[in-house]
Enzyme design. Structure first.
Site, short mmCIF file in Angstrom:
data_model
loop_
_atom_site.label_atom_id
_atom_site.label_comp_id
_atom_site.label_asym_id
_atom_site.label_seq_id
_atom_site.Cartn_x
_atom_site.Cartn_y
_atom_site.Cartn_z
N GLU A 1 0.83 -1.22 0.00
CA GLU A 1 0.00 0.00 0.00
C GLU A 1 0.86 1.26 0.00
OE1 GLU A 1 -2.70 -0.47 3.28
OE2 GLU A 1 -4.06 -1.76 2.14
N GLU B 1 -6.31 -8.13 -1.07
CA GLU B 1 -6.83 -8.17 0.30
C GLU B 1 -8.32 -7.89 0.27
OE1 GLU B 1 -4.99 -5.65 3.16
OE2 GLU B 1 -2.95 -6.10 2.49
#
Length: 670
Positions: free
Chosen positions: A149, A309
């Protein structure tokens, strides 16, 4: 598909349980039971992989990778730059970020590293290279997961240290060549902000310069370039001893980083999907946002992406965190697949016992092992994916429509002062996407740099900035027969945030002349008639004049601009351009786009009107195979009527004339 099948699994953090070998053994057994065939390792493992500077401990990781391999479980191996160990920040504090206020961060959190720091780059290069040498050719290691991220810090995602300031100035020299060109692009004579030395330039800061929109734009561009370069630096290191593909995980409409730039460094796009299901009983707005994100990830490379995810149950970081209701886990997982994902993966496999994410949902809870509703629902998803691999292999969505969403436009539109200070570009894009979603019309989500030639319809809501070459591509698209839709507050500035003068760059295509734009309060809301309805016009009401030959489809009903056009259509070449001059509501957009879809010759995959809460997508293969996904996001049964004859791709049941879907159900047809 990687390995010819859907990936099912997620983040696995065995380093948290190295002193509990019985836990690790149970993990393997339950992964097999849950139909897990892939896990991601090493995302936040730096402190265990390199417990002290220069001493690597990979034995525990190799033992786990080999144990997974014996059970035919594949591994996505991450580089651990997302979280730095304390020995690193203690010895090399310059690796930590400096905020816009000039203060260096203290140790801790995630992503607290400077992307420019030579020390940080060298330390992660050495570790990544060692990981590549040890694991880059492992049979069951299939993909590199670069960091985590990027930019996703708790706050500003950029670093403002002296290394970054110097790199920013060098980037500006490369971009503009001379200070004269930079001052022109930034409109530097305003408030006497003319730079006479490159060293005078500093990043935007709350206690310094933040009013120059050109500076703000270029700082965001530079930050994207630095992060992309850091990602490329890590990729180069892992490829020292490995030729595996690479990815990194993106996030939901993350403003801090232009993903269309970063994706160029990657082989596969992946992202982390955490919709706010059950915030309200109407799930459609949340479903639309998730669908738009999925489509954007697919559109970047026009290839399948990976859902890296998702939450198998609840998450832990919103004000309230509801459980997924029965059926929603399957539906939200299938939604990703329906929009082009070749995986369903979770954060995480097992809940940690302590720290920030101990209550974040996982496949395994703190108690009860496999005897939980979450585990059973995850197992059901895994079993379904096993049967879909052959059916969907080689398929991807191929829409005939696109919606423009551009990061640089986002940055520019929301940094202005006037006509409104509360513009929400993402909200406006999603409002248009919702009209597509409710009609079951798929659309790619693309930037202004995209090739438009393969589409029949392109919508560009609130396209405030026109990047270099964009107007020419739109002109060619419409002239060749395309249908183009745009709205108020579009084509206002160039890529430097300098206002166009003289006329709109696409005035000939749009057939309207912009004059003024009103930002009325609720008490001055206007209205207009279109089709069979009267619709509100508020917040942004542009006053335009129609050129000769432009069809005026609707006009304002009130106030001093009563009679001025709100909706227009202009024929240009072999195509047509629509202009919507006011911000309005969902009812109008649905009615408007029904006409536009007909004009563009676009229908949904079933060719019928859909009940509220239901949408369809289609994955196609080059050999002509087509699989249609029908998804019901209502927590009650719905009936779809007027369809042709279809076979259920899984149960082989034949439907003719109508289909009934249960609450939160997804059916695949062929």
């Amino acid at each position: 598909m990687l390995g010819g099948h859907f990936l099912h699994g997620g983040d696995y953090n065995p380093e948290q349980w190295l002193d509990c070998p019985e836990i690790l053994e149970e993990d393997i057994r339950l992964m097999k039971k849950a139909r897990v065939n892939c896990v991601t390792l090493g995302v936040f493992s730096w402190a265990v992989l390199e417990p002290e500077e220069g001493r690597y401990d990979f034995d525990w990781l190799e033992e786990i990778i080999d144990r997974l391999g014996k059970e035919k479980i594949q591994v996505i191996l991450a580089t651990p730059s997302g979280a730095m160990p304390h020995w690193l920040t203690q010895k090399y504090p310059e690796t930590m970020q400096v905020g816009a206020d000039g203060k260096r961060n203290l140790p801790g959190k995630r992503h607290n590293f400077c992307y420019t720091s030579p020390v940080m780059r060298e330390k992660i290069r050495l570790l990544d290279t060692a990981l590549s040498e040890r694991f880059g050719r492992k049979e069951n290691v299939i993909l590199w997961h670069i960091s985590n991220e990027f930019g996703g810090n708790f706050g500003d995602s950029t670093c403002h240290c002296e290394h970054c300031q110097k790199a920013f100035r060098e980037w500006l020299k490369e971009r503009y060549g001379t200070l004269g060109e930079l001052n022109r692009a930034w409109w530097g004579r305003f408030w006497s902000h003319v730079y006479t030395d490159w060293e005078q330039i500093h990043s935007p800061a709350p206690h310094g310069e933040w009013t120059m929109t050109g500076l703000e734009l270029d700082w965001r561009r530079f930050s994207t370039e630095q992060i992309s370069d850091f990602c490329a630096h890590e990729i180069h290191a892992v490829r020292t001893h490995s030729d595996l593909p690479v990815t990194t995980n993106f996030m939901d409409f993350f403003k801090g980083l232009d993903y269309n730039r970063l994706q160029k460094e990657l082989d596969i796009v992946s992202w982390d999907n955490y919709p706010f299901w059950h915030e309200r009983k109407d799930e459609v707005p949340v479903a639309v946002r998730a669908a738009a994100n999925h489509s954007m990830m697919r559109s970047m490379k026009k290839k399948p992406f990976l859902l890296m995810e998702s939450a198998p149950s609840q998450i832990n970081w919103r004000k309230n965190n509801p459980l997924k209701r029965p059926g929603m886990h399957m539906l939200s997982s299938m939604q990703a697949v329906a929009h082009g994902s070749d995986s369903v993966q979770y954060f995480q496999w097992r809940k940690g016992r302590g720290a920030y994410e101990k209550f974040h949902g996982a496949v395994l809870d703190h108690k009860n092992g496999s005897d939980t509703r979450t585990f059973r629902e995850v197992t059901e998803v895994g079993a379904r994916l096993e049967h879909l691999g052959e059916l969907l292999d080689g398929t991807v969505n191929r829409p005939k429509a696109a919606v423009i969403f551009d990061w640089e436009n986002w940055w520019a539109a929301e940094h202005i002062t006037g006509p409104r200070m509360d513009l929400d570009y993402v909200d406006r894009v999603l409002a248009h996407c919702r009209a597509f979603w409710e009609a079951g019309i798929e659309a790619d989500i693309v930037s202004m740099d995209a090739d438009l030639s393969g589409y029949r319809l392109v919508a560009a809501p609130m396209n405030y900035m026109y990047k270099s070459g964009y107007a020419e591509r739109v002109r060619e698209f419409v002239s060749a027969g395309g249908v183009y839709v745009t709205t108020y507050f579009s084509g206002v500035v160039d890529e430097h945030d300098l206002c166009f003068t003289g006329h709109h760059p696409l005035e000939d295509v749009l057939g309207v002349i912009q004059e003024e734009i009103d930002a009325p309060s609720e008490e001055f809301e206007n209205s207009f008639c279109y089709g069979d309805g009267t619709w509100p016009a508020g917040r942004m009401c542009e006053i335009v004049r129609a050129k000769d030959g432009t069809d005026v489809l609707s006009v304002y009903e009130k106030d001093f601009y009563a009679g001025c056009p709100v909706v227009t259509k202009n024929r240009y070449g072999n195509g047509a351009a629509y202009y919507v001059a006011a911000e309005t509501d969902r009812g109008f957009l649905n009615a408007f786009y029904r006409n536009v879809f007909e004009q563009a010759g676009i229908k949904n995959a079933l060719g019928v009107s859909l009940p509220y809460g239901v949408t369809v997508t289609e994955r196609c293969a080059e050999d002509g195979r087509r699989v249609i996904f029908i998804m019901n996001f209502k927590n009650e049964p719905v009936l779809i009527s007027g369809i042709g004859r279809y076979e259920d791709a899984e149960s082989k049941e034949v439907y003719e004339g109508e289909i009934e879907l249960e609450a939160f159900q997804c059916i695949l047809l062929r």
